[in-house]
Motif scaffolding. Sequence first.
Motif, PDB file in Angstrom:
ATOM      1  N   LYS A 120     -37.251  33.415  -1.293  1.00 27.80           N
ATOM      2  CA  LYS A 120     -37.018  33.887  -2.658  1.00 27.80           C
ATOM      3  C   LYS A 120     -37.472  35.333  -2.834  1.00 27.80           C
ATOM      4  CE  LYS A 120     -37.212  29.369  -4.958  1.00 27.80           C
ATOM      5  NZ  LYS A 120     -37.938  28.515  -5.924  1.00 27.80           N
ATOM      6  N   VAL A 121     -38.627  35.685  -2.250  1.00 27.10           N
ATOM      7  CA  VAL A 121     -39.129  37.049  -2.387  1.00 27.10           C
ATOM      8  C   VAL A 121     -38.209  38.030  -1.659  1.00 27.10           C
ATOM      9  CG1 VAL A 121     -41.013  38.609  -1.775  1.00 27.10           C
ATOM     10  CG2 VAL A 121     -41.526  36.370  -2.735  1.00 27.10           C
ATOM     11  N   PHE A 122     -37.747  37.652  -0.476  1.00 25.57           N
ATOM     12  CA  PHE A 122     -36.868  38.539   0.280  1.00 25.57           C
ATOM     13  C   PHE A 122     -35.581  38.832  -0.479  1.00 25.57           C
ATOM     14  CE2 PHE A 122     -36.845  40.368   4.528  1.00 25.57           C
ATOM     15  CZ  PHE A 122     -38.162  40.220   4.889  1.00 25.57           C
ATOM     16  N   VAL A 123     -34.950  37.775  -0.981  1.00 24.93           N
ATOM     17  CA  VAL A 123     -33.686  37.998  -1.687  1.00 24.93           C
ATOM     18  C   VAL A 123     -33.937  38.734  -2.993  1.00 24.93           C
ATOM     19  CG1 VAL A 123     -33.640  35.805  -2.957  1.00 24.93           C
ATOM     20  CG2 VAL A 123     -31.504  36.928  -2.374  1.00 24.93           C
ATOM     21  N   GLN A 124     -35.087  38.490  -3.633  1.00 24.27           N
ATOM     22  CA  GLN A 124     -35.414  39.195  -4.864  1.00 24.27           C
ATOM     23  C   GLN A 124     -35.537  40.691  -4.613  1.00 24.27           C
ATOM     24  OE1 GLN A 124     -39.438  38.760  -6.734  1.00 24.27           O
ATOM     25  NE2 GLN A 124     -38.288  37.917  -8.462  1.00 24.27           N
ATOM     26  N   ILE A 125     -36.214  41.075  -3.539  1.00 27.32           N
ATOM     27  CA  ILE A 125     -36.361  42.498  -3.224  1.00 27.32           C
ATOM     28  C   ILE A 125     -35.002  43.126  -2.935  1.00 27.32           C
ATOM     29  CG2 ILE A 125     -37.296  44.156  -1.576  1.00 27.32           C
ATOM     30  CD1 ILE A 125     -39.664  42.262  -1.176  1.00 27.32           C
ATOM     31  N   LEU A 126     -34.205  42.476  -2.093  1.00 24.77           N
ATOM     32  CA  LEU A 126     -32.910  43.052  -1.730  1.00 24.77           C
ATOM     33  C   LEU A 126     -31.974  43.147  -2.935  1.00 24.77           C
ATOM     34  CD1 LEU A 126     -32.330  41.481   1.791  1.00 24.77           C
ATOM     35  CD2 LEU A 126     -32.401  43.915   1.243  1.00 24.77           C
ATOM     36  N   VAL A 127     -32.003  42.149  -3.803  1.00 25.24           N
ATOM     37  CA  VAL A 127     -31.164  42.200  -5.002  1.00 25.24           C
ATOM     38  C   VAL A 127     -31.613  43.338  -5.914  1.00 25.24           C
ATOM     39  CG1 VAL A 127     -30.619  40.982  -7.146  1.00 25.24           C
ATOM     40  CG2 VAL A 127     -30.383  39.809  -4.956  1.00 25.24           C
ATOM     41  N   LYS A 128     -32.932  43.503  -6.076  1.00 28.12           N
ATOM     42  CA  LYS A 128     -33.435  44.610  -6.895  1.00 28.12           C
ATOM     43  C   LYS A 128     -32.972  45.952  -6.323  1.00 28.12           C
ATOM     44  CE  LYS A 128     -37.731  42.475  -8.612  1.00 28.12           C
ATOM     45  NZ  LYS A 128     -39.207  42.533  -8.523  1.00 28.12           N
ATOM     46  N   LEU A 129     -33.112  46.105  -5.011  1.00 26.57           N
ATOM     47  CA  LEU A 129     -32.716  47.363  -4.381  1.00 26.57           C
ATOM     48  C   LEU A 129     -31.222  47.622  -4.532  1.00 26.57           C
ATOM     49  CD1 LEU A 129     -34.781  47.199  -1.054  1.00 26.57           C
ATOM     50  CD2 LEU A 129     -35.255  48.626  -3.042  1.00 26.57           C
ATOM     51  N   CYS A 130     -30.422  46.574  -4.330  1.00 31.53           N
ATOM     52  CA  CYS A 130     -28.966  46.743  -4.295  1.00 31.53           C
ATOM     53  C   CYS A 130     -28.332  46.826  -5.673  1.00 31.53           C
ATOM     54  CB  CYS A 130     -28.326  45.625  -3.470  1.00 31.53           C
ATOM     55  SG  CYS A 130     -28.724  45.750  -1.707  1.00 31.53           S
ATOM     56  N   THR A 131     -29.132  46.814  -6.721  1.00 31.80           N
ATOM     57  CA  THR A 131     -28.588  47.135  -8.046  1.00 31.80           C
ATOM     58  C   THR A 131     -28.397  48.645  -8.190  1.00 31.80           C
ATOM     59  OG1 THR A 131     -30.835  47.144  -8.975  1.00 31.80           O
ATOM     60  CG2 THR A 131     -29.563  45.102  -9.179  1.00 31.80           C
ATOM     61  N   PHE A 132     -28.811  49.397  -7.166  1.00 35.32           N
ATOM     62  CA  PHE A 132     -28.576  50.836  -7.110  1.00 35.32           C
ATOM     63  C   PHE A 132     -27.658  51.143  -5.932  1.00 35.32           C
ATOM     64  CE2 PHE A 132     -32.684  50.105  -9.108  1.00 35.32           C
ATOM     65  CZ  PHE A 132     -32.590  50.870 -10.265  1.00 35.32           C
ATOM     66  N   VAL A 133     -27.067  52.318  -5.949  1.00 38.94           N
ATOM     67  CA  VAL A 133     -26.048  52.662  -4.958  1.00 38.94           C
ATOM     68  C   VAL A 133     -26.652  53.028  -3.607  1.00 38.94           C
ATOM     69  CG1 VAL A 133     -24.197  54.299  -4.400  1.00 38.94           C
ATOM     70  CG2 VAL A 133     -24.402  53.390  -6.721  1.00 38.94           C
TER      71      VAL A 133
END
Length: 282
Positions: free
Chosen positions: A201-214
Amino acid sequence: MRRAAFARTKPLKMNMVKRIMGRPRQEECSPQDNALGLMHLRRLFSELCHPPRHMTQKEQEEKLYMMLPVFNRVFGNAPPSTMTEKFSDLLQFTTQVSRLMSEEASRGWMLLTTINLLASSGQKTVDCMTTMSVPSTLVKCLYLFFDLPHMVEAPAGSAPQPLPTTPPPPPPPTPPLVQEKTAGHTQQELPLADRRVMLQKVFVQILVKLCTFVSPAEELAQKDDLQLLFSAITSWCPPHNLPWRRSAGEVLTTISRHGLSVNVVKYIHGKYTWLVCKNVNV
């Protein structure tokens, strides 16, 4: 297969998994402790940037690693927008922590928690993390997690072993249930199986947060690591690791909504990944 190309990096990234799975959760702190912690964080970072004597690279890394639990306690429950306001050196700190994440991925849970907090603080911080290759490092880790072994529960009645104070050489013993105090209450640490779920959950949370930017999507395309996400959702994996496949799909969905710059679209078309993923149900 692409997975074989990362065999040489697998021990480092798998060691990160072992350390993460054995880390306890952080404690909350009072407002007074929070204020003192912020002062301590500023002082430590100032000493790192302006040391009274020459410091070796190892000493600098250890100094920075000492700041991670302080940063996590200060900002763990704070609104992300207050990070820059309270800690004016946030971007410099982000650059240093991101370098540590990219070069010393085995540092474990405390480092991952700090990265998770930093990923919430806005585009400038995310761009710093992207410059230090944090998105591609995390995607490589996620791809390797597809090979995690199935966990067998400990036999009933087996005697628990004490949790080691320092990381043991691989393979580590299965961490037992331990008691820890959190916010004035004693509670049991999560079992290993639940900690793996928390890691996912933490891994996907970090990647999703990052990938909300270009910028993270462009970095993944530039380094050809975006292909790993497409491969992750189309390659076979054992049933117990299907959550990691869903995680890869969630990251790709986020990129499709926020990261489809001209360069990323050109990369995807050039790779013909739309043919591979056609009619694939993630």
